[in-house]
Design a protein around this motif. Structure first.
Motif, PDB file in Angstrom:
ATOM      1  N   ALA A   1      30.616  28.023  51.644  1.00  0.00           N
ATOM      2  CA  ALA A   1      29.823  27.980  51.842  1.00  0.00           C
ATOM      3  C   ALA A   1      29.110  28.253  50.200  1.00  0.00           C
ATOM      4  CB  ALA A   1      28.274  28.884  52.954  1.00  0.00           C
ATOM      5  N   GLY A   2      29.787  28.328  48.731  1.00  0.00           N
ATOM      6  CA  GLY A   2      29.480  28.391  48.024  1.00  0.00           C
ATOM      7  C   GLY A   2      28.918  29.774  46.848  1.00  0.00           C
ATOM      8  N   GLU A   3      28.513  31.108  47.983  1.00  0.00           N
ATOM      9  CA  GLU A   3      27.975  31.893  47.283  1.00  0.00           C
ATOM     10  C   GLU A   3      29.223  32.851  46.478  1.00  0.00           C
ATOM     11  OE1 GLU A   3      25.053  32.787  47.988  1.00  0.00           O
ATOM     12  OE2 GLU A   3      24.183  31.427  48.300  1.00  0.00           O
ATOM     13  N   VAL A   4      28.822  33.264  45.371  1.00  0.00           N
ATOM     14  CA  VAL A   4      29.518  34.242  44.581  1.00  0.00           C
ATOM     15  C   VAL A   4      28.575  35.373  44.668  1.00  0.00           C
ATOM     16  CG1 VAL A   4      29.990  34.804  42.274  1.00  0.00           C
ATOM     17  CG2 VAL A   4      29.476  32.410  42.866  1.00  0.00           C
ATOM     18  N   THR A   5      29.237  36.262  44.929  1.00  0.00           N
ATOM     19  CA  THR A   5      28.972  38.162  45.271  1.00  0.00           C
ATOM     20  C   THR A   5      29.863  38.728  44.202  1.00  0.00           C
ATOM     21  OG1 THR A   5      30.771  37.982  47.476  1.00  0.00           O
ATOM     22  CG2 THR A   5      28.475  37.760  47.600  1.00  0.00           C
ATOM     23  N   THR A   6      29.782  40.090  43.754  1.00  0.00           N
ATOM     24  CA  THR A   6      31.020  40.969  43.525  1.00  0.00           C
ATOM     25  C   THR A   6      31.063  42.022  44.406  1.00  0.00           C
ATOM     26  OG1 THR A   6      29.589  40.691  41.168  1.00  0.00           O
ATOM     27  CG2 THR A   6      31.385  42.388  41.595  1.00  0.00           C
ATOM     28  N   VAL A   7      32.639  41.538  44.731  1.00  0.00           N
ATOM     29  CA  VAL A   7      33.349  43.004  45.499  1.00  0.00           C
ATOM     30  C   VAL A   7      34.052  43.656  45.128  1.00  0.00           C
ATOM     31  CG1 VAL A   7      33.946  40.675  47.057  1.00  0.00           C
ATOM     32  CG2 VAL A   7      35.380  41.257  45.201  1.00  0.00           C
ATOM     33  N   ALA A   8      33.888  44.069  43.428  1.00  0.00           N
ATOM     34  CA  ALA A   8      34.397  46.102  43.058  1.00  0.00           C
ATOM     35  C   ALA A   8      33.709  45.693  41.852  1.00  0.00           C
ATOM     36  CB  ALA A   8      36.051  45.510  43.078  1.00  0.00           C
ATOM     37  N   GLY A   9      33.957  47.127  41.057  1.00  0.00           N
ATOM     38  CA  GLY A   9      33.637  46.650  39.961  1.00  0.00           C
ATOM     39  C   GLY A   9      32.044  46.635  39.505  1.00  0.00           C
ATOM     40  N   THR A  10      31.586  47.795  38.853  1.00  0.00           N
ATOM     41  CA  THR A  10      30.086  48.249  38.258  1.00  0.00           C
ATOM     42  C   THR A  10      29.872  47.722  36.961  1.00  0.00           C
ATOM     43  OG1 THR A  10      31.040  50.367  36.344  1.00  0.00           O
ATOM     44  CG2 THR A  10      29.880  50.433  38.914  1.00  0.00           C
ATOM     45  N   GLY A  11      30.903  46.690  36.763  1.00  0.00           N
ATOM     46  CA  GLY A  11      30.762  46.201  34.523  1.00  0.00           C
ATOM     47  C   GLY A  11      31.138  47.186  33.359  1.00  0.00           C
ATOM     48  N   GLN A  12      31.202  48.504  33.725  1.00  0.00           N
ATOM     49  CA  GLN A  12      31.442  49.256  33.518  1.00  0.00           C
ATOM     50  C   GLN A  12      33.271  50.107  33.019  1.00  0.00           C
ATOM     51  OE1 GLN A  12      29.186  51.587  31.190  1.00  0.00           O
ATOM     52  NE2 GLN A  12      28.078  49.513  31.638  1.00  0.00           N
ATOM     53  N   PRO A  13      33.296  49.943  32.004  1.00  0.00           N
ATOM     54  CA  PRO A  13      35.245  50.499  31.757  1.00  0.00           C
ATOM     55  C   PRO A  13      34.806  51.350  32.430  1.00  0.00           C
ATOM     56  CG  PRO A  13      34.338  50.466  29.263  1.00  0.00           C
ATOM     57  CD  PRO A  13      32.948  50.067  30.525  1.00  0.00           C
ATOM     58  N   GLY A  14      36.702  51.862  33.290  1.00  0.00           N
ATOM     59  CA  GLY A  14      37.054  52.674  33.435  1.00  0.00           C
ATOM     60  C   GLY A  14      38.193  52.732  35.057  1.00  0.00           C
ATOM     61  N   SER A  15      38.186  53.621  35.347  1.00  0.00           N
ATOM     62  CA  SER A  15      39.439  53.735  36.585  1.00  0.00           C
ATOM     63  C   SER A  15      39.168  54.330  37.922  1.00  0.00           C
ATOM     64  CB  SER A  15      41.033  54.300  36.242  1.00  0.00           C
ATOM     65  OG  SER A  15      40.416  55.743  35.332  1.00  0.00           O
ATOM     66  N   ALA A  16      37.900  55.142  37.743  1.00  0.00           N
ATOM     67  CA  ALA A  16      37.205  55.897  39.615  1.00  0.00           C
ATOM     68  C   ALA A  16      37.364  54.624  40.544  1.00  0.00           C
ATOM     69  CB  ALA A  16      35.067  56.037  39.075  1.00  0.00           C
TER      70      ALA A  16
END
Length: 636
Positions: free
Chosen positions: A464-479
């Motif tokens: 449908a053309g919606e962009v969402t974030t499915v993983a990650g906070t933007g902070q670098p790390g491996s949690a």
């Protein structure tokens, strides 16, 4: 680097010594009123200059490096860390306090130090004044688990004398007993603050190069290694290759224990540094013989000898070239008719290879920029990931333009998603923002997954053309954990399995985002090379992922120069490649790769690999079993 001082005995038991480097950032006025300005490097020299050891023919002392103009460390802070309940306590021993308090003609002495830990929304600063004969103690209340930034500022009055930052890994303390040690993984140490370096390949075995990740690394001319056991002498590494964010160097053979690494440009300006533990080397396993013997490697496209032609009636910004050689291979894709598509980020073009082996420029004028329209006039900027659109056409991760483009079968280029301005924003695909999109994968329900590399997130574009974030906070790390709380370092390649789980290449870690939104690291958290069970398997830099029809996951382990395979039973094996990089076809057990990257699986089960070392395309094909000998039926 000054000689390491043995700290005075402390009341805290079981402490681990860490090094946090501070870099000069201001010069002191000669008046009593201290005002911020620029501190010369000489002001940060240690109180007593250590006597260098006699260097070998291949060695360079730190003092010699300083005299040659190389920006090498001339001061450091030794911190001793320990947990006390839910708190983390850092202590600067008396010997270090005395060194920082002392005044010289060019150094006024430090009054106090601010130490800060930052991890996501958590930020806490502990301040300790320096007093003669007393250690300085910094207490942090209940810091969270993850990869945190540890920073410090040394000051006198209102003047900052030195500052620096490093990376500190904090583990989950649930159920842990008191006294668990922490240790610093990385540091920054130059006369100006620079980004942290990261190890992209872990600690190499003897004879193996070390991969470093950072910024502005194309400017590196000198790499120094120094052991904590002998800090007065550093050894020079041999630079093998370099790019803006990657540096491959062959380290000296005599390193052990805690090792400091620094890089600098031709003018001696420090570009980054790190410190980590260098364990005893372990033998490297060879490719799994039983698996490798059933496959053969061949070259589909040799970029050194093949040249592309411009399509008829096309117009190019490249000066009217009749034939254009391939310079790099980024992403690759294949259409239902068997045409291969190759992204060349160096030339900002998309190439197409026909089943008959004819190479042509498919899109891009050859000039970096942003322009939609006819493919031969369209402009891209460092295109990377490619993916064939089942409805027809080609998706392009236009990394340098920070957006996704689409090339129709009629060779018309349009912007599919993103504003083409670097940033982070979800919403309608024409309003969303990305930052260096890289790998692409198609979900079972038709959604397009994007590895938003520099945003350190995984994005999804729905039908449908919606962009969402499915993983990650933007902070670098491996949690690991719920996708909205989990962290990523540098996601690149993606692949979707039969159950709809998304597999992610995150530097040397193989991670999986489940259909219910849980991010899990499946491979060993340590970089290296090891086959076996997935939980113990080690990779250097995962650059390509692809599932075959049997459910096995193929992996391009770029900086191990190997093609690996994860079978449904959870076992990782090496199918092709070896310890030494090269370009050698033949049986997979003896074949060699330079820099294997993006992968794709053909309908016949063969595996196509983009090898950017040549550049070109390679193919792994399963060998057919020999025909059975005829059965003699005897004479009638």
């Amino acid at each position: 680097m000054p000689r390491r001082v043995s700290p005075a005995p402390l009341s805290l038991p079981a402490l681990s010594a860490l090094v946090l480097a501070l870099s000069a950032c201001g010069e002191l006025s000669s008046s009593n009123n201290l005002s911020p300005s620029v501190l010369p490097p000489s002001a940060l020299q240690p109180l007593s200059t250590p006597t260098p050891l006699a260097p070998s023919a291949f060695a360079l002392t730190l003092e010699q490096a300083r005299q040659a103009g190389l920006a090498v460390p001339s001061n450091r802070i030794v911190l001793l860390l320990q947990e006390q309940g839910s708190d983390l306590v850092a202590q600067l021993p008396v010997s270090e306090v005395e060194r920082w308090l002392a005044r010289t003609a060019s150094w006024p002495g430090v009054e106090g130090i601010d130490l800060s830990i930052t991890l996501g929304s958590y930020r806490q600063t502990a301040t300790a004044p320096l007093r003669p004969g007393q250690p300085a103690t910094f207490t942090f209340t209940n810091p969270p688990a993850g990869e945190a930034e540890l920073s410090a500022v040394a000051y006198r009055g209102s003047t900052t004398l030195a500052q620096g930052k490093g990376s500190l890994t904090l583990s989950d303390r649930s159920g842990a007993s008191g006294g668990t040690n922490r240790r610093l993984a990385m540091l920054v140490l130059t006369e100006v603050e620079v980004p942290l370096l990261h190890t992209g390949s872990g600690v190499p075995a003897p004879g193996q190069p070390l991969l470093l990740l950072g910024e502005n690394l194309e400017r590196v001319e000198t790499v120094l290694f120094a052991s904590a056991a002998n800090p007065e002498r550093s050894l020079k590494g041999e630079i093998r290759s370099r790019s803006s964010d990657r540096l491959t160097v062959m380290p000296p053979a005599s390193l052990s224990g805690t090792v400091w690494v620094a890089v600098a440009d031709a003018a001696g300006q420090g570009l980054g540094t790190l410190v980590y533990e260098w364990p005893a080397p372990t033998p490297l396993p060879t490719p799994t013989a039983a698996a490798a013997s059933a496959w053969r490697v061949e070259t589909l496209l040799n970029g050194r000898t093949a040249s592309a032609v411009l399509p008829r009636n096309s117009v190019s910004d490249g000066g009217g070239e009749a034939e254009i050689p391939l310079k790099q291979v980024g992403g690759i894709a294949v259409d239902p008719e068997g045409f291969f598509y190759l992204a060349d980020p160096a030339q900002h073009r998309i190439f197409r290879l026909s089943p008959e082996g004819e190479l042509e420029v498919w899109a891009g004028s050859g000039k970096a920029g942003y322009r939609d329209g006819a493919a031969d006039r369209a402009q891209f900027d460092s295109p990377q990931g490619l993916l064939w659109d089942p409805k027809g056409g080609l998706w392009v991760a236009d990394s340098g333009n920070h957006c996704l483009r689409h090339i129709s079968p009629q060779r018309q280029v349009t912007t599919f998603a993103g504003t083409c301005v670097a940033g982070y924003r979800d919403g309608k695909r024409d309003q969303a923002q990305f930052r260096e999109p890289f790998g692409l994968a198609l979900g079972l329900e038709g959604s397009l997954y994007v590895a938003d590399r520099a945003d350190r997130r995984i994005r999804r574009i729905t039908p449908a053309g919606e962009v969402t974030t499915v993983a990650g906070t933007g902070q670098p790390g491996s949690a690991d954990g719920p996708a909205e709380q989990a962290q990523l370092l540098q996601p690149t390649a993606l692949a979707v399995d039969r159950e709809g789980n998304l597999w992610i290449a995150d530097r040397h870690r193989l991670r999986r985002l489940s259909a219910d939104g849980e991010l899990t690291t499946l491979s060993s958290p340590e970089a290296g090379y090891r086959d076996g069970s997935l939980a113990e398997a080690r990779f250097q830099t995962l650059a390509g992922l692809a599932f075959d029809g049997s459910g096995s996951l193929w992996l391009a382990d770029r900086d191990n120069q190997r093609i690996r395979r994860l079978q449904p039973n959870g076992q990782v094996s090496t199918l092709a490649g070896g310890e030494e990089p090269g370009w050698q076809d033949g049986p997979a057990s003896s074949a060699r790769f330079q820099q294997p990257g993006h992968l794709l699986i053909l309908p016949d089960g063969s595996v196509v690999v983009a090898d950017s070392g040549l550049p070109g395309l390679r193919r792994l094909s399963r060998l057919l079993p020999p025909p059975a000998p005829p059965v003699s039926r005897g004479s009638p």
